[in-house]
Scaffold this active site. Structure first.
Site, short mmCIF file in Angstrom:
data_model
loop_
_atom_site.label_atom_id
_atom_site.label_comp_id
_atom_site.label_asym_id
_atom_site.label_seq_id
_atom_site.Cartn_x
_atom_site.Cartn_y
_atom_site.Cartn_z
N ARG A 46 48.44 -25.45 -49.32
CA ARG A 46 47.06 -24.99 -49.49
C ARG A 46 46.10 -26.04 -48.95
O ARG A 46 45.11 -25.75 -48.29
CB ARG A 46 46.76 -24.68 -50.97
CG ARG A 46 45.27 -24.48 -51.20
CD ARG A 46 44.89 -23.86 -52.56
NE ARG A 46 45.72 -24.21 -53.67
CZ ARG A 46 45.68 -25.41 -54.30
NH1 ARG A 46 44.87 -26.36 -53.90
NH2 ARG A 46 46.48 -25.62 -55.32
N TYR A 98 28.51 -6.90 -40.75
CA TYR A 98 29.70 -6.17 -41.19
C TYR A 98 29.49 -5.72 -42.65
O TYR A 98 29.01 -6.51 -43.48
CB TYR A 98 30.93 -7.07 -41.06
CG TYR A 98 32.14 -6.55 -41.78
CD1 TYR A 98 32.63 -5.28 -41.53
CD2 TYR A 98 32.79 -7.33 -42.73
CE1 TYR A 98 33.73 -4.79 -42.21
CE2 TYR A 98 33.90 -6.87 -43.41
CZ TYR A 98 34.36 -5.58 -43.15
OH TYR A 98 35.45 -5.10 -43.82
N ASP A 170 27.99 -15.81 -37.54
CA ASP A 170 29.27 -15.12 -37.44
C ASP A 170 29.46 -14.73 -35.98
O ASP A 170 28.77 -13.84 -35.47
CB ASP A 170 29.26 -13.89 -38.37
CG ASP A 170 30.59 -13.14 -38.38
OD1 ASP A 170 31.33 -13.21 -37.37
OD2 ASP A 170 30.87 -12.47 -39.39
N LYS A 195 40.21 -10.54 -35.41
CA LYS A 195 39.69 -9.73 -34.32
C LYS A 195 40.10 -10.33 -32.96
O LYS A 195 41.29 -10.44 -32.68
CB LYS A 195 38.18 -9.61 -34.49
CG LYS A 195 37.78 -9.19 -35.90
CD LYS A 195 38.25 -7.80 -36.25
CE LYS A 195 38.26 -7.39 -37.69
NZ LYS A 195 37.61 -8.08 -38.74
#
Ligand code: P1T
Length: 379
Positions: A46, A98, A170, A195
């Site tokens: 992590r 979005y 973004d 994407k």
């Protein structure tokens, strides 16, 4: 080094332990330590993982940033940025985002007394006018999802800098191949690597890229403290994807331009939204801040919702699906799909109506894609 070379080489040295040319998938949760407090740079996946680290370095290089951090999804990256705020702080955000980002701002972080003021992002002054003494973050997408509007990153960054507010962009729709927000004055770049960066619709991921060391240390702390990190295999898939980003983006953009021009002339089409069209109200800005216009095209039909539904259900090459940026073409109905969670009045203000279609134009043959749309519009 040019973009294409960086995509294949930056941070991607042969593996130091084996010489493997391609970065191995370090599928391990933990790392054995030599002695208490003495290790080879990794303790727990992590916190840090070698495969992820290579991806983080490569993504930073592609965005022209110093530091990269990767996440399990685009929204995990966004959440991590927002967690740096405190109750009472405010966000000024472009209103065309979005749908999941709007949902996160308005239905999750609002519960922690972090308020978002949405503004029409096409005019930088609107950001300035919405700033209050509590504003700590400006958030924008450009081009926006799904209306393909633009925000002038440089102009907004002048406002954010003068008020000491963090500007986060973004950059998912443009990808670093076509737009570099850090060069234009942004403090943080966020991506849904699901994407264009991944590029093959086979992985969900996110990233943050930035230049400021203090801010990086802070985001890195939150990355580990919150734990929305990607696994080694997902990191590897994105790493493989970015190697072909330049080649893919050129074809996405070439196909999207052709399709936008085809749609613009079609008698059943009311309006087309694509920054590469001369008719796009911000075409000039697109040419200034982007080096290409990307693969996303939205359009509205003249004959209303029933016909729109027929069209989206009858394409053969364009798959009816959420998401974007993969090599295959997708067709999406924002009103009921990607933006279903956006309140009706917000959707109405943006023009997300029941005759709006969004295309993620893939890298198939452009004429085949046009034929597919032509047939669907003949319905
Ligand atoms: O899906 P995820 O990786 O969590 O990324 C969220 C996200 C962030 N920013 C932008 C601009 C996005 O488009 C997305 C995700 N978008 C879709 C799934 C979609 O179909 O628009």
């Amino acid at each position: 080094m040019e973009f294409e070379t960086k995509a294949i080489h930056s941070g991607q040295e042969p593996d130091p332990t084996t010489g493997a040319t391609i970065t191995p998938i370090y599928q391990t949760s933990t790392f054995t330590q030599d002695a208490l407090g003495k290790h080879k740079g990794y303790e727990y996946s992590r916190t840090g993982n070698p495969t992820r680290h290579v991806l983080e370095t490569a993504l930073a290089s592609l965005e022209g940033g110093k530091y990269g951090l990767c996440f399990a999804s685009g929204l995990a990256a966004t959440t991590t940025v927002l967690c740096m705020l405190q109750a009472g702080d405010e966000i000024v955000a472009g209103d065309d985002l979005y749908g999941g980002t709007i949902r996160l701002f308005s239905r999750v972080f609002s519960n922690f007394n972090i308020k978002t003021n949405y503004v029409n992002g096409t005019n930088p002054k609107n950001f300035e006018d919405a700033i209050t003494k509590n504003t700590k973050l400006i958030w924008l997408e450009t081009p926006t999802n799904p209306m393909l509007r633009l925000c002038d990153i440089n102009a907004v960054s002048k406002i954010s800098k003068s008020k000491n507010i963090i500007l986060c962009v973004d950059n998912t729709f443009a990808s670093p191949y076509f737009q570099k927000p850090l060069d234009l004055g942004a403090d943080i770049v966020v991506h849904s690597t699901t994407k264009y960066l991944g590029g093959h619709s086979d992985v969900v991921g996110g990233a943050i890229i930035l230049n400021n060391k203090d801010l990086y240390e802070k985001v890195k702390f939150y990355q580990n403290a919150i734990g929305g990190t990607p696994g080694a295999f997902d990191s590897w898939l994105i790493l493989r994807g970015i190697k072909t980003l330049a080649a893919r983006m050129k074809k996405h953009s070439e196909n999207a331009q052709k399709i936008a021009e085809f749609l613009e002339k079609h008698p059943k089409v009311k309006e087309v939204y694509y920054p590469g069209l001369k008719s796009h109200p911000q075409h000039k800005l697109a040419k200034e801040q982007m080096s290409g216009f990307g693969g996303m095209v939205s359009f509205k039909l003249k004959d209303g919702k029933e016909f729109t539904k027929k069209v989206i259900e009858s394409t053969k090459l364009f798959a009816l699906a959420e998401s974007l940026g993969g090599v295959e073409s997708l067709i999406n109905f924002p009103y009921l799909m990607t933006h279903v969670g956006v309140p009706p009045e917000h959707k109405a203000r943006l023009g997300i109506t029941e005759d709006l279609i969004r295309l993620s134009v893939g890298i198939e043959d452009g004429n085949d894609l046009i034929d597919d749309l032509k047939k669907a519009l003949e319905n």
